[in-house]
Design an enzyme around this catalytic site. Structure first.
Site, PDB file in Angstrom:
ATOM      1  N   GLY A 265     -66.079  42.002  -2.636  1.00  0.00           N
ATOM      2  CA  GLY A 265     -65.561  42.837  -3.715  1.00  0.00           C
ATOM      3  C   GLY A 265     -64.072  43.098  -3.703  1.00  0.00           C
ATOM      4  O   GLY A 265     -63.529  43.601  -4.695  1.00  0.00           O
ATOM      5  N   GLY A 301     -65.426  36.792  -1.417  1.00  0.00           N
ATOM      6  CA  GLY A 301     -65.399  35.562  -2.212  1.00  0.00           C
ATOM      7  C   GLY A 301     -64.042  35.433  -2.871  1.00  0.00           C
ATOM      8  O   GLY A 301     -63.157  34.718  -2.405  1.00  0.00           O
ATOM      9  N   ARG A 302     -63.866  36.192  -3.951  1.00  0.00           N
ATOM     10  CA  ARG A 302     -62.654  36.119  -4.757  1.00  0.00           C
ATOM     11  C   ARG A 302     -61.365  36.262  -3.934  1.00  0.00           C
ATOM     12  O   ARG A 302     -60.405  35.521  -4.148  1.00  0.00           O
ATOM     13  CB  ARG A 302     -62.688  37.243  -5.803  1.00  0.00           C
ATOM     14  CG  ARG A 302     -61.540  37.200  -6.795  1.00  0.00           C
ATOM     15  CD  ARG A 302     -61.501  38.494  -7.617  1.00  0.00           C
ATOM     16  NE  ARG A 302     -62.798  38.857  -8.127  1.00  0.00           N
ATOM     17  CZ  ARG A 302     -63.293  38.450  -9.296  1.00  0.00           C
ATOM     18  NH1 ARG A 302     -62.562  37.705 -10.084  1.00  0.00           N
ATOM     19  NH2 ARG A 302     -64.501  38.817  -9.672  1.00  0.00           N
ATOM     20  N   ARG A 338     -63.577  33.063 -17.657  1.00  0.00           N
ATOM     21  CA  ARG A 338     -63.294  34.461 -17.314  1.00  0.00           C
ATOM     22  C   ARG A 338     -62.623  35.261 -18.439  1.00  0.00           C
ATOM     23  O   ARG A 338     -63.017  36.398 -18.666  1.00  0.00           O
ATOM     24  CB  ARG A 338     -62.472  34.538 -16.019  1.00  0.00           C
ATOM     25  CG  ARG A 338     -63.205  33.946 -14.806  1.00  0.00           C
ATOM     26  CD  ARG A 338     -62.536  34.268 -13.477  1.00  0.00           C
ATOM     27  NE  ARG A 338     -62.583  35.693 -13.233  1.00  0.00           N
ATOM     28  CZ  ARG A 338     -61.565  36.517 -13.431  1.00  0.00           C
ATOM     29  NH1 ARG A 338     -60.404  36.063 -13.820  1.00  0.00           N
ATOM     30  NH2 ARG A 338     -61.708  37.795 -13.216  1.00  0.00           N
ATOM     31  N   TYR A 342     -65.039  38.229 -19.201  1.00  0.00           N
ATOM     32  CA  TYR A 342     -64.649  39.501 -18.566  1.00  0.00           C
ATOM     33  C   TYR A 342     -63.354  40.066 -19.142  1.00  0.00           C
ATOM     34  O   TYR A 342     -62.770  40.972 -18.539  1.00  0.00           O
ATOM     35  CB  TYR A 342     -64.415  39.292 -17.062  1.00  0.00           C
ATOM     36  CG  TYR A 342     -65.504  38.602 -16.303  1.00  0.00           C
ATOM     37  CD1 TYR A 342     -66.758  39.198 -16.137  1.00  0.00           C
ATOM     38  CD2 TYR A 342     -65.277  37.371 -15.697  1.00  0.00           C
ATOM     39  CE1 TYR A 342     -67.750  38.571 -15.408  1.00  0.00           C
ATOM     40  CE2 TYR A 342     -66.269  36.735 -14.961  1.00  0.00           C
ATOM     41  CZ  TYR A 342     -67.504  37.342 -14.822  1.00  0.00           C
ATOM     42  OH  TYR A 342     -68.474  36.718 -14.086  1.00  0.00           O
ATOM     43  N   CYS A 370     -65.354  25.383 -30.414  1.00  0.00           N
ATOM     44  CA  CYS A 370     -65.622  26.014 -31.705  1.00  0.00           C
ATOM     45  C   CYS A 370     -66.188  27.414 -31.538  1.00  0.00           C
ATOM     46  O   CYS A 370     -67.350  27.678 -31.866  1.00  0.00           O
ATOM     47  CB  CYS A 370     -66.555  25.126 -32.515  1.00  0.00           C
ATOM     48  SG  CYS A 370     -65.840  23.508 -32.761  1.00  0.00           S
ATOM     49  N   GLU A 371     -65.376  28.312 -31.010  1.00  0.00           N
ATOM     50  CA  GLU A 371     -65.721  29.720 -30.813  1.00  0.00           C
ATOM     51  C   GLU A 371     -64.407  30.489 -30.859  1.00  0.00           C
ATOM     52  O   GLU A 371     -63.442  30.094 -30.201  1.00  0.00           O
ATOM     53  CB  GLU A 371     -66.300  29.958 -29.399  1.00  0.00           C
ATOM     54  CG  GLU A 371     -67.549  29.215 -29.054  1.00  0.00           C
ATOM     55  CD  GLU A 371     -68.820  29.969 -29.422  1.00  0.00           C
ATOM     56  OE1 GLU A 371     -68.738  31.160 -29.760  1.00  0.00           O
ATOM     57  OE2 GLU A 371     -69.878  29.336 -29.383  1.00  0.00           O
ATOM     58  N   TYR A 399     -64.599  31.856  -9.222  1.00  0.00           N
ATOM     59  CA  TYR A 399     -65.348  32.021 -10.474  1.00  0.00           C
ATOM     60  C   TYR A 399     -64.698  31.222 -11.594  1.00  0.00           C
ATOM     61  O   TYR A 399     -64.630  31.668 -12.738  1.00  0.00           O
ATOM     62  CB  TYR A 399     -65.512  33.514 -10.817  1.00  0.00           C
ATOM     63  CG  TYR A 399     -66.096  34.288  -9.644  1.00  0.00           C
ATOM     64  CD1 TYR A 399     -67.432  34.103  -9.279  1.00  0.00           C
ATOM     65  CD2 TYR A 399     -65.308  35.135  -8.860  1.00  0.00           C
ATOM     66  CE1 TYR A 399     -67.965  34.759  -8.187  1.00  0.00           C
ATOM     67  CE2 TYR A 399     -65.835  35.796  -7.757  1.00  0.00           C
ATOM     68  CZ  TYR A 399     -67.162  35.609  -7.425  1.00  0.00           C
ATOM     69  OH  TYR A 399     -67.698  36.246  -6.335  1.00  0.00           O
TER      70      TYR A 399
HETATM   71  C1  LIG Z   1     -70.631  37.923  -5.465  1.00  0.00           C
HETATM   72  C2  LIG Z   1     -70.986  38.539  -4.164  1.00  0.00           C
HETATM   73  C3  LIG Z   1     -70.030  38.644  -3.147  1.00  0.00           C
HETATM   74  C4  LIG Z   1     -68.599  38.220  -3.324  1.00  0.00           C
HETATM   75  O1  LIG Z   1     -67.917  39.064  -4.192  1.00  0.00           O
HETATM   76  P1  LIG Z   1     -66.334  38.928  -4.355  1.00  0.00           P
HETATM   77  O2  LIG Z   1     -65.992  39.965  -5.349  1.00  0.00           O
HETATM   78  O3  LIG Z   1     -66.061  37.567  -4.840  1.00  0.00           O
HETATM   79  O4  LIG Z   1     -65.723  39.207  -3.026  1.00  0.00           O
HETATM   80  C5  LIG Z   1     -70.434  39.179  -1.945  1.00  0.00           C
HETATM   81  N1  LIG Z   1     -71.700  39.596  -1.733  1.00  0.00           N
HETATM   82  C6  LIG Z   1     -72.637  39.522  -2.693  1.00  0.00           C
HETATM   83  C7  LIG Z   1     -74.008  39.988  -2.405  1.00  0.00           C
HETATM   84  C8  LIG Z   1     -72.323  38.999  -3.939  1.00  0.00           C
HETATM   85  O5  LIG Z   1     -73.254  38.930  -4.894  1.00  0.00           O
END
Ligand SMILES: *Cc1c(COP(=O)(O)O)cnc(C)c1O
Length: 447
Positions: A265, A301-302, A338, A342, A370-371, A399
């Site tokens: 997150g 992740g991000r 994205r 979002y 076409c959107e 993502y």
């Molecule tokens: C998507 C996800 C992550 C990674 O989230 P980021 O915001 O990309 O860091 C970690 N744990 C779970 C369970 C997720 O679904």
């Protein structure tokens, strides 16, 4: 329409120079133009065409090491389990594995991808609200490190699968702490009305129930409150404080807790959001969970991959509408969704050095799909760009390609990795033949 509003520019839009200054892996060379590490993006476009995703191995390594150093610096025993859904490219996974990353996966397909990249199942967490019985068996069969269970129903499924295989499944309870991560509604996951996790009030009883099941070895508790969290550490702290409270309650009942999974997150600055540092996150974990003396896990992740990727696109044409200038690119919402999904803001930098000093005027940056939603930016300050000139969408490593589709029969874009001066294709551009290759006609239509 809300989308139009949030994609709209404001005086807060950073300048080209400010975007570059905040991104050490990108630089402007007076002759070669925009460089990603040491590779001119104009060269990538000339050799491989556009649209093309470009990932920087050096940036991946630097970010992983910065996160590792922050966790070590706080004195935490912490495992980093990269959330593969952010970017599941084999080359990206291998670079992160080379730094020591484990994985966080959400499907059997991702487990295959991470194992193929050399990340053992024994260092992989399986998250997700709807794991099928087949997927659970597949993961247990490969010796998965941890399954994060999200419901009583799933716990029953996991126990049954484990008993049938003659193993005990290592399970953590994903708890929904009911905190507001104050991020976009589509990526908030830790509120009581989200589909994710076990309600906090039910967690202790369910944990005790797990301990009594024949197929389950309770490992600990987990949470993941949302993505792209940039609003300081208060949401993380609130969630982790609740986890600490729960661990206390479990210990009082004599239930074993081996480790705590803090989820992912951590956000990144796409425009000018305050950048939360890994040090701040490590500090928040230490302050809220440190006294428990348990190892922790993170699932970023991000934060690891977002800034390590750009999407390179070419101008198809510039169209003067009744009231606006449209810059029509060869990339579209099917490549990078994205902004449409979002209301995300991505920096857009011209690749040519000349364009960086040309006069600016507002342009709507759009794709050919076409959107009306196929709009990357509204009223963005950009120079006049001729057909064939390139731009780079910044911070597109997370993502991005993983969310691409072939809508409008547009083949998936090529993917390239740069590493210092080196540059290699890691997934060739799909062809029109590829798009047709897997289709079948029912026999009554071919007769
Ligand atoms: C998507 C996800 C992550 C990674 O989230 P980021 O915001 O990309 O860091 C970690 N744990 C779970 C369970 C997720 O679904």
């Amino acid at each position: 329409m809300a989308t139009a509003l949030s994609l709209a520019p404001s005086s807060a839009d950073p300048t080209f120079a400010e975007l570059l200054a905040a991104r050490p892996s990108l630089s402007m060379h007076a002759h070669d133009g925009l460089l990603f590490e040491d590779v001119p993006l104009a060269r990538v476009a000339a050799e491989h065409g556009t649209p093309t995703w470009v990932y920087s191995a050096g940036t991946l390594r630097r970010r992983f090491r910065a996160l590792r150093a922050a966790l070590d610096g706080a004195g935490l025993r912490a495992g980093i389990h990269y959330a593969a859904k952010a970017n599941d490219s084999q080359a990206v996974l291998r670079v992160l594995r080379g730094e020591g990353a484990g994985a966080d996966i959400v499907s059997a397909g991702e487990l295959r991808a991470t194992m193929a990249a050399g990340i053992p199942a024994a260092e992989t967490v399986f998250s997700g609200v709807g794991k099928t019985a087949d997927e659970i068996r597949f993961a247990l069969g490969h010796g998965i490190y941890q399954l994060n269970a999200e419901s009583a129903e799933e716990i029953a499924m996991i126990s049954a699968a484990a008993v049938a295989l003659g193993v005990r499944a290592p399970v953590s309870l994903r708890v929904n702490p009911d905190v507001d991560a104050r991020t976009h509604a589509k990526i908030t996951t830790g509120k009581a009305d989200n589909k994710f996790g076990i309600p906090f009030e039910d967690a202790a009883a369910l944990y005790a129930h797990m301990a009594a099941l024949p197929g389950i070895r309770p490992i600990g508790i987990a949470t993941h409150i949302g993505s792209q969290i940039t609003d300081g550490m208060s949401a993380f702290r609130a969630a982790y404080a609740r986890l600490a409270e729960l661990v206390g309650a479990l210990r009082e009942q004599g239930l074993p807790v081996e480790r705590i999974d803090c989820g992912g997150g951590l956000g990144i600055p796409y425009r000018d959001e305050p950048a939360p540092t890994p040090e701040a996150l490590a500090g928040a974990i230490k302050a809220t969970l440190g006294h428990l003396g348990l190892p922790v896990m993170l699932e970023p992740g991000r934060w690891l991959v977002g800034p390590a990727g750009v999407l390179l696109a070419s101008v198809v044409l510039q169209k003067q509408g009744a009231a606006r200038r449209f810059l029509v690119l060869d990339a579209a919402m099917n490549d990078l969704i994205r902004p449409a999904m979002y209301e995300a803001w991505h920096g857009i930098l011209p690749v040519s050095p000349v364009a960086h000093v040309a006069p600016l005027s507002p342009a709507d940056v759009v794709g050919p799909v076409c959107e009306s939603g196929d709009t990357f930016a509204k009223g963005r300050a950009l120079p006049i760009l001729s057909p064939g000139e390139c731009v780079a969408f910044l911070d597109a490593g997370a993502y991005g390609a993983v969310m691409s589709s072939t809508y409008n029969a547009r083949p998936l874009a090529a993917e390239v990795m740069v590493d210092g001066h080196r540059c290699a294709v890691i997934r060739p551009r799909q062809t029109h033949e590829d798009l047709l290759a897997h289709q079948r006609l029912p026999e009554w239509l071919t007769a």
